[in-house]
Motif scaffolding. Structure first.
Motif, PDB file in Angstrom:
ATOM      1  N   VAL A  77      -4.456  -6.439  -3.143  1.00 62.47           N
ATOM      2  CA  VAL A  77      -5.176  -5.232  -3.593  1.00 62.47           C
ATOM      3  C   VAL A  77      -4.514  -4.921  -5.223  1.00 62.47           C
TER       4      VAL A  77
ATOM      5  N   VAL B 251      -6.874   0.564  -6.071  1.00 67.39           N
ATOM      6  CA  VAL B 251      -6.693   1.372  -4.887  1.00 67.39           C
ATOM      7  C   VAL B 251      -6.490   2.869  -5.130  1.00 67.39           C
TER       8      VAL B 251
ATOM      9  N   LEU C   7       0.990  -1.356  -0.193  1.00 63.75           N
ATOM     10  CA  LEU C   7      -0.011  -0.048   0.100  1.00 63.75           C
ATOM     11  C   LEU C   7       0.952   1.194   0.004  1.00 63.75           C
TER      12      LEU C   7
ATOM     13  N   VAL D 114      -9.468  -2.690   4.155  1.00 64.33           N
ATOM     14  CA  VAL D 114      -8.933  -3.565   3.390  1.00 64.33           C
ATOM     15  C   VAL D 114      -8.849  -4.961   4.087  1.00 64.33           C
TER      16      VAL D 114
ATOM     17  N   ILE E  80     -11.752  -2.415   0.038  1.00 65.85           N
ATOM     18  CA  ILE E  80     -10.646  -2.724  -1.166  1.00 65.85           C
ATOM     19  C   ILE E  80     -10.212  -4.133  -0.770  1.00 65.85           C
TER      20      ILE E  80
END
Length: 325
Positions: free
Chosen positions: A148, A153, A58, A123, A144
């Motif tokens: 991912v 995202v 992320l 998430v 999300i």
């Protein structure tokens, strides 16, 4: 004693003893500014996840465009949100974590007035309806799914940041409207209950508003004069030159002040000290006329009595020598 025609010579500078000062216009509420679509400072995003790999992924996606901070547990995240720490614009929150899980963290965020409006995106690897329903009930705004997808995202984060920005602008706009409404209420009360006559006419000089003192002064109701020209108050005792001078000044966008003799609904005449001002638009064209009038009948009668006494003998009431010199 009040039947003497007024002349243009009776015009005088605006009196200094009027109960109210000229009304200042309320500033208009500005439209939503498109220039705020792209803030100068990058948005602040808090990522809460106990898995180092998830944090690394992320971060690699979001760090180039945003100010990103991280927390590795729900407890740490809540601690970072305590004053005087700056609040993030958006939170990415893992569901499955030791200690406080994502649902519990989100519920606490929603219970705190400082953090309840921060959008929370869960998430999660869970895709079942029960998990998503529980996340929404806890206060989440979106999901999300793991693993991912970078494009997803960026799209979800960008969309919710834009929604948050628009929400804040709308709240600001609503606050401005509420303030303007309050100012208008105060202004209306001041005008409506002012102890002078206040009249507002449109660009054709037809009345669109009169205050309660006008009703008491003239005997006409507001409904009776709505859309009518103020000439219905003319007594016929004012020189036409006075009105000609008045309209010459008003047509040039200038205020006019002077004395008038008007007639009430019951036929009685009375003196007024008047100030009439045009309200101009941005293009310089007249939008409205505002008149503020003060009854000066008693003042005029007292002045006439003094003048009479100065020129007549107190015992015989005959003219004295002053009139012959």
């Amino acid at each position: 004693p009040v039947g003497r025609p007024a002349t243009a010579a009776t015009a005088s500078p605006p009196p200094t003893h009027w109960p109210i000062q000229p009304i200042q216009p309320i500033q208009p509420i500005q439209p939503l500014r498109e220039s705020t679509m792209h803030p100068v400072q990058p948005a602040h995003i808090l990522i809460v996840d106990d898995a180092p790999i998830s944090l690394e992924v992320l971060l690699s996606i979001l760090d180039p465009d945003y100010d990103v901070s991280i927390a590795t547990s729900g407890e740490q995240a809540l601690q970072q949100l305590q004053p005087p720490q700056a609040l993030p614009d958006l939170i990415l929150l893992d569901v499955m974590m030791p200690g406080l899980d994502g649902y519990q963290v989100c519920e606490r965020l929603r219970a705190d007035p400082r953090t309840r409006d921060i959008p929370v995106l869960f998430v999660t690897a869970s895709t079942d309806a029960e998990s998503e329903t529980r996340a929404l009930a806890a206060g989440g705004v979106d999901f999300i799914h793991k693993p991912v997808n970078a494009a997803v995202v960026r799209a979800r984060v960008g969309m919710h940041l834009e929604l948050q920005r628009r929400t804040r602008e709308l709240q600001t706009r609503l606050a401005e409207i509420a303030l303007a409404h309050e100012q208008l209420q105060v202004l209306w009360q001041a005008v409506e209950h002012n102890p002078t006559t206040i009249m507002i006419a449109d660009r054709r000089a037809n009345l669109v508003y009169v205050n309660s003192h006008f009703v008491r002064e003239t005997g006409y109701t507001a409904a009776e004069v709505q859309g009518k020209n103020p000439r219905l108050l003319k007594s016929g005792l004012v020189s036409p030159e006075v009105y000609a001078t008045m309209w010459q000044q008003l047509s040039r966008g200038q205020s006019w002040s002077g004395e008038l003799i008007n007639r009430r609904k019951n036929g009685e005449t009375y003196w007024e000290e008047a100030q009439i001002s045009p309200v101009l638009g941005d293009d310089g064209e007249v939008l409205r006329y505002v008149a503020v009038k003060l009854n000066i009948t008693q003042r005029k009668e007292a002045s006439e009595r003094l003048a009479y006494m100065a020129n007549h003998d107190a015992l015989t009431d005959l003219p004295n020598r002053v009139l012959f010199f």
